[in-house]
Design a protein around this motif. Sequence first.
Motif, PDB file in Angstrom:
ATOM      1  N   ARG A  76       0.810  -1.223   0.000  1.00 49.21           N
ATOM      2  CA  ARG A  76       0.000   0.000   0.000  1.00 49.21           C
ATOM      3  C   ARG A  76       0.843   1.272   0.000  1.00 49.21           C
ATOM      4  N   SER A  77       1.935   1.296   0.747  1.00 54.59           N
ATOM      5  CA  SER A  77       2.718   2.533   0.883  1.00 54.59           C
ATOM      6  C   SER A  77       3.280   3.013  -0.449  1.00 54.59           C
ATOM      7  N   TYR A  78       3.410   2.114  -1.444  1.00 52.21           N
ATOM      8  CA  TYR A  78       4.003   2.506  -2.723  1.00 52.21           C
ATOM      9  C   TYR A  78       3.046   3.336  -3.584  1.00 52.21           C
ATOM     10  N   PHE A  79       1.752   3.286  -3.292  1.00 51.39           N
ATOM     11  CA  PHE A  79       0.858   4.212  -3.982  1.00 51.39           C
ATOM     12  C   PHE A  79       1.301   5.648  -3.732  1.00 51.39           C
ATOM     13  N   ASP A  80       1.721   5.916  -2.495  1.00 55.50           N
ATOM     14  CA  ASP A  80       2.181   7.263  -2.138  1.00 55.50           C
ATOM     15  C   ASP A  80       3.634   7.466  -2.532  1.00 55.50           C
ATOM     16  N   ARG A  81       4.504   6.547  -2.183  1.00 55.53           N
ATOM     17  CA  ARG A  81       5.939   6.711  -2.386  1.00 55.53           C
ATOM     18  C   ARG A  81       6.330   6.779  -3.853  1.00 55.53           C
ATOM     19  N   GLN A  82       5.638   6.019  -4.703  1.00 55.84           N
ATOM     20  CA  GLN A  82       6.004   5.974  -6.117  1.00 55.84           C
ATOM     21  C   GLN A  82       5.045   6.734  -7.029  1.00 55.84           C
ATOM     22  N   GLN A  83       3.803   6.897  -6.586  1.00 59.58           N
ATOM     23  CA  GLN A  83       2.803   7.479  -7.474  1.00 59.58           C
ATOM     24  C   GLN A  83       2.180   8.754  -6.921  1.00 59.58           C
ATOM     25  N   ALA A 114      -2.996   6.479   0.337  1.00 54.11           N
ATOM     26  CA  ALA A 114      -4.147   5.696   0.769  1.00 54.11           C
ATOM     27  C   ALA A 114      -4.050   5.492   2.279  1.00 54.11           C
ATOM     28  N   PRO A 115      -5.158   5.610   3.011  1.00 58.50           N
ATOM     29  CA  PRO A 115      -5.118   5.374   4.452  1.00 58.50           C
ATOM     30  C   PRO A 115      -4.928   3.896   4.750  1.00 58.50           C
ATOM     31  N   GLY A 116      -4.696   3.602   5.998  1.00 61.78           N
ATOM     32  CA  GLY A 116      -4.518   2.209   6.399  1.00 61.78           C
ATOM     33  C   GLY A 116      -3.077   1.899   6.725  1.00 61.78           C
ATOM     34  N   THR A 117      -2.815   0.692   7.132  1.00 59.15           N
ATOM     35  CA  THR A 117      -1.473   0.266   7.507  1.00 59.15           C
ATOM     36  C   THR A 117      -0.517   0.467   6.335  1.00 59.15           C
ATOM     37  N   PRO A 118       0.584   1.207   6.531  1.00 56.90           N
ATOM     38  CA  PRO A 118       1.494   1.513   5.413  1.00 56.90           C
ATOM     39  C   PRO A 118       2.471   0.380   5.113  1.00 56.90           C
ATOM     40  N   TRP A 119       1.921  -0.769   4.756  1.00 60.12           N
ATOM     41  CA  TRP A 119       2.766  -1.917   4.422  1.00 60.12           C
ATOM     42  C   TRP A 119       3.709  -1.578   3.268  1.00 60.12           C
ATOM     43  N   THR A 120       4.936  -2.124   3.342  1.00 59.98           N
ATOM     44  CA  THR A 120       5.761  -2.164   2.137  1.00 59.98           C
ATOM     45  C   THR A 120       5.406  -3.481   1.432  1.00 59.98           C
ATOM     46  N   LEU A 121       6.267  -4.505   1.453  1.00 56.13           N
ATOM     47  CA  LEU A 121       5.902  -5.774   0.812  1.00 56.13           C
ATOM     48  C   LEU A 121       5.944  -6.952   1.778  1.00 56.13           C
ATOM     49  N   GLY A 122       5.972  -6.655   3.093  1.00 56.48           N
ATOM     50  CA  GLY A 122       6.182  -7.721   4.060  1.00 56.48           C
ATOM     51  C   GLY A 122       4.964  -8.245   4.769  1.00 56.48           C
ATOM     52  N   SER A 123       3.747  -7.907   4.290  1.00 58.16           N
ATOM     53  CA  SER A 123       2.566  -8.508   4.924  1.00 58.16           C
ATOM     54  C   SER A 123       2.171  -9.756   4.139  1.00 58.16           C
ATOM     55  N   ILE A 124       3.110 -10.683   4.110  1.00 59.27           N
ATOM     56  CA  ILE A 124       2.952 -11.941   3.385  1.00 59.27           C
ATOM     57  C   ILE A 124       3.813 -13.000   4.043  1.00 59.27           C
ATOM     58  N   GLY A 125       3.376 -14.242   3.929  1.00 58.46           N
ATOM     59  CA  GLY A 125       4.167 -15.361   4.415  1.00 58.46           C
ATOM     60  C   GLY A 125       3.713 -16.650   3.765  1.00 58.46           C
ATOM     61  N   SER A 126       4.620 -17.587   3.619  1.00 57.58           N
ATOM     62  CA  SER A 126       4.323 -18.899   3.054  1.00 57.58           C
ATOM     63  C   SER A 126       4.515 -19.949   4.136  1.00 57.58           C
TER      64      SER A 126
END
Length: 409
Positions: free
Chosen positions: A145-152, A156-168
């Motif tokens: 989500r945070s890349y909508f702001d950082r790159q574009q 967007a409101p909400g938790t400013p995840w980078t790419l780490g809200s994932i796990g296998s």
Amino acid sequence: MPLRSAAGAPVVPASAAPVFAPGRAAAEEVPRPVPGSDNLPGIVKPLPAEWFVRRDSNAEMRWDALRDADGKAAVGRHVPVERFFVRNHTSTPLIDPVGWRLRLFGSGLHGAPPPERALGFGLDDLRALPATRIDALIECAGNGRSYFDRQQGERAPGTPWTLGSIGSASWRGVRLAEVLRAAGLTDRAVDVLPTGLDPDYVVDGTNYGPVRRPLPIAKALDDALLAYEMNGAPLTPDHGAPVRLVVPGWVGIASIKWVGSIEVADHPLHSPWNTDFYRMFGPGHPPGGGPALTTQVVKSAFELAEGARLTAGREHRLHGRSWSGTAPVRLVEVSTDGGRSWRRAELAEEPRAAGWTRWSVDWRPERPGRYELRARATDRGGATQPEWAAFNREGYLFGAVVAHPVTVL
């Protein structure tokens, strides 16, 4: 005669054994952080800073923690439970597995039992049914989500995840289809509604109740799993103990943790999590919002800290992982010059559906300076990461190529 499950285990009425009510269980049993510990309020396990970024009531996995100090793999295909990210809408409840019952009711079952006459499966009843083991990713819909702001430049409101809200992980349990059929599924069933035993979700004075989200019967009967083990051991509280749902390929909200009941209906079901939340709103989307989110998009991440410092004139082995919610990854390309040129990465394994694919590429930067690394993946269905992601108000499903800054010294 008493009702029995498909495996012959008795199915008892939910009232025959204690079940922690969602709100009451949370109020009485949610752990409090220990002073001086690495916990966040409402999360049980320690959250050491070298593994996690703390985000309110959530904990994001650090991608660089997947490599040790020597650059060797510290995490394989499966993320260890102690390193797995945590996404909580409220707090982690502690639920007694002995008294726990999974309650099933609704118009999609034979006899159409109402909630007060729900059929109950205990943990031993589930274990008596045929067991299934699957490898699957769990990924928050807001991952990136945070890349909508950082790159574009679109916040967007909400938790400013980078790419780490994932796990296998490797999940073991019983297919949801097995339990539904044991409970008396009819051919009129349309939706199922799993509800968690977590605390009620309250925002700005509105109580939305415990987390719950409908699942179409087709997906429920396909590959959804009621998991009671993660990576070969019983589930832990932060990851849904005693039983959680795992819905491969779909946004994480579908994989309800701490499942306490499942309504089976002969008509569409609704909850705030498929009406108010987890839909696309904003420019380019219908005024009332798009359809409820289902599958995830293609993404890639480097196993490297943002701003990492590398040595000029030396060959570096860059590692990362790519994944898609709809098909196995087919191709990964890496750029070390900000996207001007691309080369193919070497895949470490045969790509699989519902999992990520590890990859690597060699890079020898000759000159000091700042660089932008980029990785993009294409899956076997033809979906490729774009340079730009269409914005939505809640910042869901960011799938564009992420610029990863590093400094060469």
